[in-house]
Design a protein around this motif. Structure first.
Motif, mmCIF file in Angstrom:
data_model
loop_
_atom_site.group_PDB
_atom_site.id
_atom_site.type_symbol
_atom_site.label_atom_id
_atom_site.label_comp_id
_atom_site.label_asym_id
_atom_site.label_seq_id
_atom_site.Cartn_x
_atom_site.Cartn_y
_atom_site.Cartn_z
ATOM 1 N N ARG A 1 -2.951 8.853 3.791
ATOM 2 C CA ARG A 1 -4.212 8.682 2.840
ATOM 3 C C ARG A 1 -3.641 7.744 1.792
ATOM 4 O O ARG A 1 -2.584 8.003 1.335
ATOM 5 N N VAL A 2 -4.349 6.697 1.673
ATOM 6 C CA VAL A 2 -4.136 5.799 0.527
ATOM 7 C C VAL A 2 -4.032 6.538 -0.956
ATOM 8 O O VAL A 2 -4.985 7.114 -1.422
ATOM 9 N N LYS B 1 -8.222 3.489 -2.319
ATOM 10 C CA LYS B 1 -7.586 4.874 -2.754
ATOM 11 C C LYS B 1 -8.370 6.044 -2.039
ATOM 12 O O LYS B 1 -9.723 5.761 -1.858
ATOM 13 N N ASP B 2 -7.732 6.876 -1.459
ATOM 14 C CA ASP B 2 -8.219 8.012 -0.751
ATOM 15 C C ASP B 2 -8.629 7.678 0.779
ATOM 16 O O ASP B 2 -9.177 8.361 1.453
ATOM 17 N N ASP B 3 -8.597 6.454 1.026
ATOM 18 C CA ASP B 3 -8.844 5.925 2.612
ATOM 19 C C ASP B 3 -7.936 6.462 3.591
ATOM 20 O O ASP B 3 -6.768 6.729 3.190
ATOM 21 N N ASN C 1 -3.822 0.488 9.882
ATOM 22 C CA ASN C 1 -5.454 0.244 10.004
ATOM 23 C C ASN C 1 -6.368 1.424 9.211
ATOM 24 O O ASN C 1 -5.954 2.693 9.611
ATOM 25 N N LYS C 2 -7.225 1.242 9.049
ATOM 26 C CA LYS C 2 -8.233 2.094 8.406
ATOM 27 C C LYS C 2 -8.432 3.258 9.392
ATOM 28 O O LYS C 2 -8.799 2.870 10.552
ATOM 29 N N LEU C 3 -8.715 4.604 9.401
ATOM 30 C CA LEU C 3 -9.153 5.433 10.382
ATOM 31 C C LEU C 3 -10.390 6.033 10.239
ATOM 32 O O LEU C 3 -10.595 6.466 9.194
ATOM 33 N N VAL D 1 0.728 -1.248 0.038
ATOM 34 C CA VAL D 1 -0.013 0.085 0.075
ATOM 35 C C VAL D 1 0.838 1.044 -0.056
ATOM 36 O O VAL D 1 1.921 1.428 0.880
ATOM 37 N N ILE D 2 0.602 2.284 -0.878
ATOM 38 C CA ILE D 2 1.349 3.600 -0.795
ATOM 39 C C ILE D 2 0.608 4.606 -0.240
ATOM 40 O O ILE D 2 -0.652 4.724 -0.650
ATOM 41 N N VAL D 3 1.058 5.175 0.756
ATOM 42 C CA VAL D 3 0.289 6.330 1.518
ATOM 43 C C VAL D 3 1.008 7.481 1.520
ATOM 44 O O VAL D 3 2.282 7.686 1.511
ATOM 45 N N LYS D 4 0.208 8.483 1.317
ATOM 46 C CA LYS D 4 0.575 10.007 1.345
ATOM 47 C C LYS D 4 0.472 10.302 2.605
ATOM 48 O O LYS D 4 -0.490 10.525 3.488
#
Length: 346
Positions: free
Chosen positions: A87-88, A98-100, A121-123, A41-44
Motif C-alpha cells: 500500500r502506498v 496515498k493508500d493505493d 502497478n496499481k492493483l 514511491v514509498i510502499v508499505k
C-alpha cells in the motif's frame, strides 16, 4: 518523519544449500519525506513472494545473473527485491496516491522505496484476497498458464506430466491441463502432497518420487502410452526419466531446475538419441517472456476461480523474521502451493 524498516539480507554469497546462518535481519531508519523531483514511491509491504530462483541471484556467480534484470546478482547486506503487494504511503508520481494498493517489485522487508521506472502497478483486487495477486495472479500463475499453453501448445486428450506438482507453479499447470481435457500425472515429495494432487486438485494420478527406486519405470507405469507434454520444474534425473518416456514430437517446457540449484552434481543428462529420433522439443522460458498472454491468462484464471474450477493453494508464513526459514524450506520440500510471507495486515 521516519519509520523503522526491518528487512532481510544475505551476509555473503551462498553457493550451496541456504541455511539460517546465511541471512541477517537488518533495521534501518527510513525517511518518509521524498523529494518531489525524485519521483519515488514509498510502499508499505503487505505480502511478498518467496521463490527458488532467488538462490541463483545469491551465488557468487551464475550464468542466469546476466540474462535479465530480475535475475541480477544480490549484493550481500542490501535489501532483496521480490514480487509483492503493498500500500502506498508516499508518492510523487501522479499515477499513485496515498493508500493505493499496488503490486510490483518490492523487497523482503517492511517497506520499499520504489524508484521511478521500477515495476509497480496499481492493483484492483478483483474481489479476491490480496495474497492471490502474489501467487495465482502473479508471476507464478503467469508462468504456469503461459508456460503450459504458449510453450507446450497442448491439445485436449494429450498426456501431461508435471514435476514438483504441488509447488507454486506445478499445481496450477496440472489444473489448467485438466481443464483443457488432458490426462495429467504429477510427481511430489510426500504422501500428503500426492493425496492433495489426486483428491483435491483432480490429477489423474500422482506418485511420491522419494519412494521410487527407478524413475523411468515409475513414469512407464503412469504413462504406458508415453508422455506428450512434460512441464519440468526440477531438472536432474526426473528430466532424464521423462525424456526416456516421451512420445514422438513431445514437448518439454523447462520452467525451473530446482534439483540443480544447490547441487551441480545432479545436472540432467537426457538421452540425446531420444531427443533426435523422437523429435522432442525442449524449451526454457521465463515469465517475463509471457506478457503477450497476460490478458488471456488473467481473464481465464478469474473465470475459473469464480466458477470453482481452479483452486489457489497457498502456504503463508507471518512476518519479516520468517522469510529466511520460508525460503530455506523451498529446498527441503516444506511448502505446499505458493509460498508467501504476510508482512503486515491489510
Amino acid at each position: 518523519m521516519e519509520v523503522k524498516n526491518m528487512y532481510v539480507a544475505i551476509k555473503s554469497n551462498i553457493n550451496g544449500a541456504p541455511e539460517e546462518s546465511d541471512f541477517e535481519i537488518k533495521v534501518e531508519n527510513l525517511s518518509l519525506i521524498v523529494e518531489p523531483e525524485s519521483k519515488e514511491v514509498i510502499v508499505k509491504n503487505l505480502y511478498v513472494s518467496i521463490d527458488p530462483y532467488q538462490i541463483n541471484r545469491m551465488k557468487s556467480q551464475s550464468s542466469s545473473q546476466a540474462a535479465i534484470s530480475f535475475a541480477a546478482a544480490i549484493i550481500p547486506g542490501d535489501a532483496i527485491d521480490t514480487y509483492g503487494v503493498g500500500r502506498v504511503l508516499v508518492s510523487h508520481q501522479p499515477e499513485f496516491k496515498k493508500d493505493d494498493l499496488v503490486a510490483g517489485l518490492l523487497t523482503w522487508g517492511e517497506y520499499t522505496r520504489v524508484k521511478e521506472g521500477s515495476l509497480l502497478n496499481k492493483l484492483d483486487p478483483l474481489g479476491f484476497p490480496l495474497s492471490y495477486h502474489v501467487g495465482v495472479f502473479g508471476f507464478s500463475g503467469l508462468a504456469a498458464y503461459g508456460g503450459f499453453f504458449d510453450v507446450c501448445k497442448p491439445k485436449p486428450g494429450e498426456k501431461v506430466f508435471v514435476s514438483a506438482a504441488s509447488g507454486s507453479i506445478g499445481n496450477l499447470v496440472g489444473q489448467y491441463a485438466k481443464l483443457l481435457g488432458c490426462y495429467v500425472v504429477g510427481s511430489a515429495g510426500s504422501q500428503e502432497k500426492v493425496k492433495l494432487l489426486k483428491e483435491t486438485l483432480g490429477f489423474d494420478d500422482a506418485f511420491n518420487y522419494k519412494q521410487e527406486t527407478d524413475l523411468k519405470s515409475a513414469l512407464k507405469r503412469c504413462f504406458p502410452q508415453g508422455i506428450d507434454v512434460y512441464f519440468d520444474n526440477v531438472g536432474g534425473k526426473m528430466l532424464e526419466a521423462a525424456v526416456a518416456n516421451m512420445n514422438s514430437f513431445g514437448r518439454v517446457a523447462i520452467c525451473g531446475v530446482i534439483s540443480e540449484y544447490t547441487n551441480a552434481s545432479t545436472r540432467a543428462a537426457p538421452e540425446m538419441l531420444d531427443i533426435v529420433y523422437k523429435r522432442i522439443t525442449i524449451q526454457g522460458f521465463l515469465a517475463a517472456d509471457l506478457m503477450k498472454v497476460y490478458a488471456d491468462f488473467l481473464s481465464k484464471t478469474v473465470e475459473y476461480l469464480q466458477a470453482g474450477k481452479l483452486k489457489a493453494i497457498e502456504d503463508v508464513s507471518q512476518g519479516v523474521e520468517s522469510i529466511p526459514s520460508a525460503f530455506i524450506g523451498l529446498f527441503c520440500g516444506d511448502n505446499i502451493g505458493k509460498k508467501i510471507v504476510k508482512i503486515a495486515d491489510e
